[in-house]
Write a protein that holds these residues in place. Structure first.
Motif, PDB file in Angstrom:
ATOM      1  N   MET A 144       0.823  -1.206   0.000  1.00  0.00           N
ATOM      2  CA  MET A 144       0.000   0.000   0.000  1.00  0.00           C
ATOM      3  C   MET A 144       0.861   1.262   0.000  1.00  0.00           C
ATOM      4  N   GLU A 145       1.955   1.255   0.745  1.00  0.00           N
ATOM      5  CA  GLU A 145       2.867   2.404   0.742  1.00  0.00           C
ATOM      6  C   GLU A 145       3.459   2.609  -0.644  1.00  0.00           C
ATOM      7  N   SER A 146       3.802   1.515  -1.302  1.00  0.00           N
ATOM      8  CA  SER A 146       4.350   1.598  -2.652  1.00  0.00           C
ATOM      9  C   SER A 146       3.326   2.165  -3.631  1.00  0.00           C
ATOM     10  N   LEU A 147       2.082   1.721  -3.527  1.00  0.00           N
ATOM     11  CA  LEU A 147       1.022   2.248  -4.377  1.00  0.00           C
ATOM     12  C   LEU A 147       0.799   3.737  -4.127  1.00  0.00           C
ATOM     13  N   GLN A 148       0.820   4.132  -2.870  1.00  0.00           N
ATOM     14  CA  GLN A 148       0.639   5.548  -2.551  1.00  0.00           C
ATOM     15  C   GLN A 148       1.776   6.382  -3.136  1.00  0.00           C
ATOM     16  N   ALA A 149       2.994   5.880  -3.060  1.00  0.00           N
ATOM     17  CA  ALA A 149       4.134   6.600  -3.648  1.00  0.00           C
ATOM     18  C   ALA A 149       3.981   6.688  -5.164  1.00  0.00           C
ATOM     19  N   ASP A 150       3.531   5.602  -5.785  1.00  0.00           N
ATOM     20  CA  ASP A 150       3.303   5.618  -7.232  1.00  0.00           C
ATOM     21  C   ASP A 150       2.233   6.643  -7.609  1.00  0.00           C
ATOM     22  N   LEU A 151       1.178   6.705  -6.812  1.00  0.00           N
ATOM     23  CA  LEU A 151       0.115   7.671  -7.087  1.00  0.00           C
ATOM     24  C   LEU A 151       0.612   9.105  -6.939  1.00  0.00           C
ATOM     25  N   ARG A 152       1.452   9.345  -5.938  1.00  0.00           N
ATOM     26  CA  ARG A 152       2.022  10.698  -5.779  1.00  0.00           C
ATOM     27  C   ARG A 152       2.888  11.051  -6.986  1.00  0.00           C
ATOM     28  N   ASP A 153       3.682  10.087  -7.458  1.00  0.00           N
ATOM     29  CA  ASP A 153       4.521  10.324  -8.639  1.00  0.00           C
ATOM     30  C   ASP A 153       3.671  10.584  -9.883  1.00  0.00           C
ATOM     31  N   LEU A 154       2.624   9.782 -10.062  1.00  0.00           N
ATOM     32  CA  LEU A 154       1.727   9.982 -11.199  1.00  0.00           C
ATOM     33  C   LEU A 154       1.074  11.363 -11.141  1.00  0.00           C
ATOM     34  N   GLN A 155       0.629  11.736  -9.956  1.00  0.00           N
ATOM     35  CA  GLN A 155      -0.021  13.039  -9.806  1.00  0.00           C
ATOM     36  C   GLN A 155       0.954  14.172 -10.088  1.00  0.00           C
TER      37      GLN A 155
ATOM     38  N   PRO B 166      -8.785  -4.860   9.220  1.00  0.00           N
ATOM     39  CA  PRO B 166      -8.259  -5.514   8.015  1.00  0.00           C
ATOM     40  C   PRO B 166      -9.209  -5.460   6.817  1.00  0.00           C
ATOM     41  N   GLU B 167     -10.514  -5.482   7.048  1.00  0.00           N
ATOM     42  CA  GLU B 167     -11.457  -5.410   5.925  1.00  0.00           C
ATOM     43  C   GLU B 167     -11.373  -4.058   5.225  1.00  0.00           C
ATOM     44  N   PHE B 168     -11.341  -2.972   6.006  1.00  0.00           N
ATOM     45  CA  PHE B 168     -11.231  -1.645   5.408  1.00  0.00           C
ATOM     46  C   PHE B 168      -9.867  -1.489   4.732  1.00  0.00           C
ATOM     47  N   THR B 169      -8.829  -2.060   5.320  1.00  0.00           N
ATOM     48  CA  THR B 169      -7.497  -1.985   4.722  1.00  0.00           C
ATOM     49  C   THR B 169      -7.484  -2.675   3.368  1.00  0.00           C
ATOM     50  N   GLN B 170      -8.120  -3.834   3.257  1.00  0.00           N
ATOM     51  CA  GLN B 170      -8.187  -4.528   1.964  1.00  0.00           C
ATOM     52  C   GLN B 170      -8.994  -3.709   0.964  1.00  0.00           C
ATOM     53  N   HIS B 171     -10.088  -3.121   1.421  1.00  0.00           N
ATOM     54  CA  HIS B 171     -10.881  -2.246   0.559  1.00  0.00           C
ATOM     55  C   HIS B 171     -10.031  -1.059   0.085  1.00  0.00           C
ATOM     56  N   SER B 172      -9.289  -0.473   1.005  1.00  0.00           N
ATOM     57  CA  SER B 172      -8.424   0.662   0.673  1.00  0.00           C
ATOM     58  C   SER B 172      -7.379   0.277  -0.359  1.00  0.00           C
ATOM     59  N   HIS B 173      -6.834  -0.923  -0.247  1.00  0.00           N
ATOM     60  CA  HIS B 173      -5.834  -1.397  -1.196  1.00  0.00           C
ATOM     61  C   HIS B 173      -6.439  -1.450  -2.602  1.00  0.00           C
ATOM     62  N   VAL B 174      -7.653  -1.975  -2.708  1.00  0.00           N
ATOM     63  CA  VAL B 174      -8.332  -2.043  -4.001  1.00  0.00           C
ATOM     64  C   VAL B 174      -8.596  -0.635  -4.536  1.00  0.00           C
ATOM     65  N   VAL B 175      -9.016   0.277  -3.669  1.00  0.00           N
ATOM     66  CA  VAL B 175      -9.267   1.662  -4.090  1.00  0.00           C
ATOM     67  C   VAL B 175      -7.978   2.292  -4.616  1.00  0.00           C
ATOM     68  N   LEU B 176      -6.855   2.041  -3.960  1.00  0.00           N
ATOM     69  CA  LEU B 176      -5.579   2.587  -4.438  1.00  0.00           C
ATOM     70  C   LEU B 176      -5.245   2.050  -5.824  1.00  0.00           C
ATOM     71  N   LEU B 177      -5.494   0.765  -6.050  1.00  0.00           N
ATOM     72  CA  LEU B 177      -5.270   0.194  -7.383  1.00  0.00           C
ATOM     73  C   LEU B 177      -6.177   0.861  -8.419  1.00  0.00           C
ATOM     74  N   GLU B 178      -7.415   1.111  -8.038  1.00  0.00           N
ATOM     75  CA  GLU B 178      -8.351   1.776  -8.948  1.00  0.00           C
ATOM     76  C   GLU B 178      -7.933   3.221  -9.214  1.00  0.00           C
ATOM     77  N   LEU B 179      -7.353   3.874  -8.227  1.00  0.00           N
ATOM     78  CA  LEU B 179      -6.879   5.244  -8.433  1.00  0.00           C
ATOM     79  C   LEU B 179      -5.706   5.294  -9.413  1.00  0.00           C
ATOM     80  N   VAL B 180      -4.898   4.246  -9.450  1.00  0.00           N
ATOM     81  CA  VAL B 180      -3.829   4.190 -10.452  1.00  0.00           C
ATOM     82  C   VAL B 180      -4.446   4.181 -11.845  1.00  0.00           C
ATOM     83  N   ILE B 181      -5.510   3.402 -12.020  1.00  0.00           N
ATOM     84  CA  ILE B 181      -6.199   3.373 -13.310  1.00  0.00           C
ATOM     85  C   ILE B 181      -6.806   4.737 -13.610  1.00  0.00           C
ATOM     86  N   ASP B 182      -7.387   5.352 -12.601  1.00  0.00           N
ATOM     87  CA  ASP B 182      -8.035   6.652 -12.767  1.00  0.00           C
ATOM     88  C   ASP B 182      -7.050   7.731 -13.183  1.00  0.00           C
ATOM     89  N   ARG B 183      -5.869   7.671 -12.673  1.00  0.00           N
ATOM     90  CA  ARG B 183      -4.883   8.711 -12.985  1.00  0.00           C
ATOM     91  C   ARG B 183      -4.444   8.542 -14.410  1.00  0.00           C
TER      92      ARG B 183
END
Length: 83
Positions: free
Chosen positions: A11-22, A66-83
């Motif tokens: 998740m930290e890696s995805l967040q860093a990728d999203l910051r770079d994309l943004q 853990p359920e919200f964390t898994q949901h958040s992980h999926v949302v981060l993946l979707e945000l990569v697509i969105d960007r």
């Protein structure tokens, strides 16, 4: 790979990728102007107007839920697509 869903390192890696994309999007938009298209993830909003910092804060690793964390992980993946 399902065992990595909600993993804090992933998740930290995805967040860093999203910051770079943004940052890249902001750089290009500053030269060419914003592209006003609906967001893929949030179709009721324009993609260039999403508050990515707020989204990253909202959808982050939560040790006690853990359920919200898994949901958040999926949302981060979707945000990569969105960007």
């Amino acid at each position: 790979m399902a065992h990595l869903l909600g993993h804090p390192g992933c998740m930290e890696s995805l967040q860093a990728d999203l910051r770079d994309l943004q940052a890249a999007i902001t750089d290009v938009s500053s030269r060419a102007g914003p592209v006003r298209f609906p967001s893929w993830k949030f179709p009721d909003k324009v993609s260039c107007e999403l508050d990515l910092a707020a989204l990253l804060e909202r959808y982050s690793y939560t040790e006690n839920d853990p359920e919200f964390t898994q949901h958040s992980h999926v949302v981060l993946l979707e945000l990569v697509i969105d960007r």
